[in-house]
Design an enzyme around this catalytic site. Structure first.
Site, short mmCIF file in Angstrom:
data_model
loop_
_atom_site.label_atom_id
_atom_site.label_comp_id
_atom_site.label_asym_id
_atom_site.label_seq_id
_atom_site.Cartn_x
_atom_site.Cartn_y
_atom_site.Cartn_z
CB ALA A 47 -0.98 -0.04 1.17
CG ASP A 236 -3.43 -3.51 1.21
OD1 ASP A 236 -3.10 -4.51 1.88
OD2 ASP A 236 -2.79 -3.10 0.23
O1 MRU Z 1 -1.22 -7.18 -3.29
P1 MRU Z 1 -0.11 -6.51 -2.54
O2 MRU Z 1 1.18 -7.25 -2.57
O3 MRU Z 1 0.03 -5.06 -2.94
O4 MRU Z 1 -0.64 -6.54 -1.04
C1 MRU Z 1 0.19 -6.02 -0.04
C2 MRU Z 1 -0.37 -6.18 1.32
O5 MRU Z 1 -1.44 -6.71 1.53
C3 MRU Z 1 0.43 -5.57 2.43
O6 MRU Z 1 0.31 -6.31 3.60
C4 MRU Z 1 -0.09 -4.14 2.68
O7 MRU Z 1 -0.14 -3.42 1.49
C5 MRU Z 1 0.73 -3.42 3.67
S1 MRU Z 1 2.30 -3.04 3.05
C6 MRU Z 1 3.14 -2.10 4.15
#
Ligand code: MRU
Length: 345
Positions: A47, A236
């Site tokens: 995110a 997210d």
């Molecule tokens: O699909 P992604 O890899 O973008 O998902 C990422 C996540 O779910 C993370 O845990 C979230 O973005 C937090 S990152 C600091």
């Protein structure tokens, strides 16, 4: 530490996260469409990293505009923001970053176009440095919550690779280790995209933090063996009541943690808190291609034509969350009050 993304004169440089851990390859996106594609295809993901990437993409798009006409400039700016906003729906940091660039644009509307371009480039770079500082502050706020020693479980990748640097959940783990705690990280592999196996294991090993990789369905067994003292994940989108969207599988881990009496922590910058979304049921959940489930490393593992669901995120109800760790402080239930308090309102 690994450079997830960087603004350069040639464009925005990303470490290609689809190639890790076997290849450390960097790609340069030379225009905003390429940045949008990098977000969509998960060359950059996580995110906070998506938010900073979008801001840099917008800055790149604006830098390349040739027009000297303000209304034409404004129209193009709007189109660049629209393209960025259509990349991925769940991480609110993307929309937070776009809104911040839009606010900067409005603040600069009486400046020359050259000054406006530079102002937007500066804003994107500021968001980069602020994200790292927020993660370091989050690390300081969260390190005290980690056990003095033993296992900590994480899901997906909420590390340096998911942010401008240092990480959220992994930032807290890093800060705890830096403060002398003897942690051992259990990393869920995180099917289907394998962010845990490919990215978390890679970046923790690079830092020399003891790490054990497990497949997602092993978490309950490992908890039952008494090996886990805390669970910490990123987010997210955090709704106003504390319900938290994070990588698919997080919800199951939270329930397992509750059953075993293990505290379940969320670490996220305040830009992930979405006070306009009242609860988790209102968080849009991205659905991704069925091939991510039917194929593994390019090889088909399910019958052709099988029905598939592939939600990329799930929502963990606030009742399972022991605390939400932010750069502004630590929020605890009732989150509707504690998160609001952290806004300073
Ligand atoms: O699909 P992604 O890899 O973008 O998902 C990422 C996540 O779910 C993370 O845990 C979230 O973005 C937090 S990152 C600091």
């Amino acid at each position: 530490m690994v450079k997830t993304l960087e603004w350069t004169d040639e464009g925005v440089v990303f470490i290609d996260q689809t190639k890790l851990p076997t290849e450390e390859v960097y790609v340069t996106c030379q225009n905003y469409e390429e940045v949008a594609e990098a977000i969509r295809t998960m060359i950059v993901r996580g995110a906070p990293a998506i938010g900073v990437a979008a801001a840099m993409g917008i800055a790149l798009g604006v830098r390349d505009l040739k027009t000297h006409n303000l209304s034409e400039f404004r129209r193009s700016f709007g189109e660049i923001c629209r393209v960025m906003g259509a990349t991925r729906p769940t991480a609110v940091n993307l929309f937070w970053a776009i809104r911040r660039m839009q606010a900067k644009f409005e603040a600069l509307s009486s400046s020359s176009l050259t000054a406006a371009k530079q102002g937007l480039i500066d804003e994107a770079q500021r968001m980069y440095t602020e994200d790292i500082a927020a993660n370091e502050a989050m690390g300081r706020n969260g390190a005290v919550l980690m056990p003095a020693s033993g296992g900590v479980l994480t899901h997906c990748n909420a590390g340096a690779l998911a942010t401008a640097g240092y990480g959220t959940a992994l930032g807290v783990i890093r800060a705890a280790v830096e403060s002398g705690k003897k942690l051992h990280v259990f990393a869920d592999e995180t099917r289907p995209f394998l962010q845990g196996a490919r990215l978390t294991a890679w970046e923790l090993m690079k830092d020399g933090i003891p790490t054990t990789l497990i497949s997602d369905n092993m978490a309950g067994y490992i908890m039952a063996q008494g090996k886990i003292g805390a669970v910490i994940v990123g987010a997210d989108r955090i709704a106003a009541n504390g319900d938290t969207a994070n990588k698919i599988g997080t919800y199951s881990v939270a329930i397992l943690a509750k059953e075993h009496g293990i505290p379940f922590y969320v670490a996220a910058p305040f830009s992930t808190v979405d006070l306009e979304t009242p609860n988790g049921s209102k968080i849009p959940i991205e659905q991704r291609a069925s091939t991510e489930v039917t194929h593994l490393a390019g090889k088909q593992i399910a019958p052709t034509g099988v029905n598939v669901e592939n939600p990329a995120f799930d929502v963990t109800p606030a009742k399972y969350i022991a605390a939400i760790i932010t750069e502004r402080g630590v929020a605890r239930a009732p989150f509707a009050e504690s998160l609001l308090k952290l806004t300073g309102d």
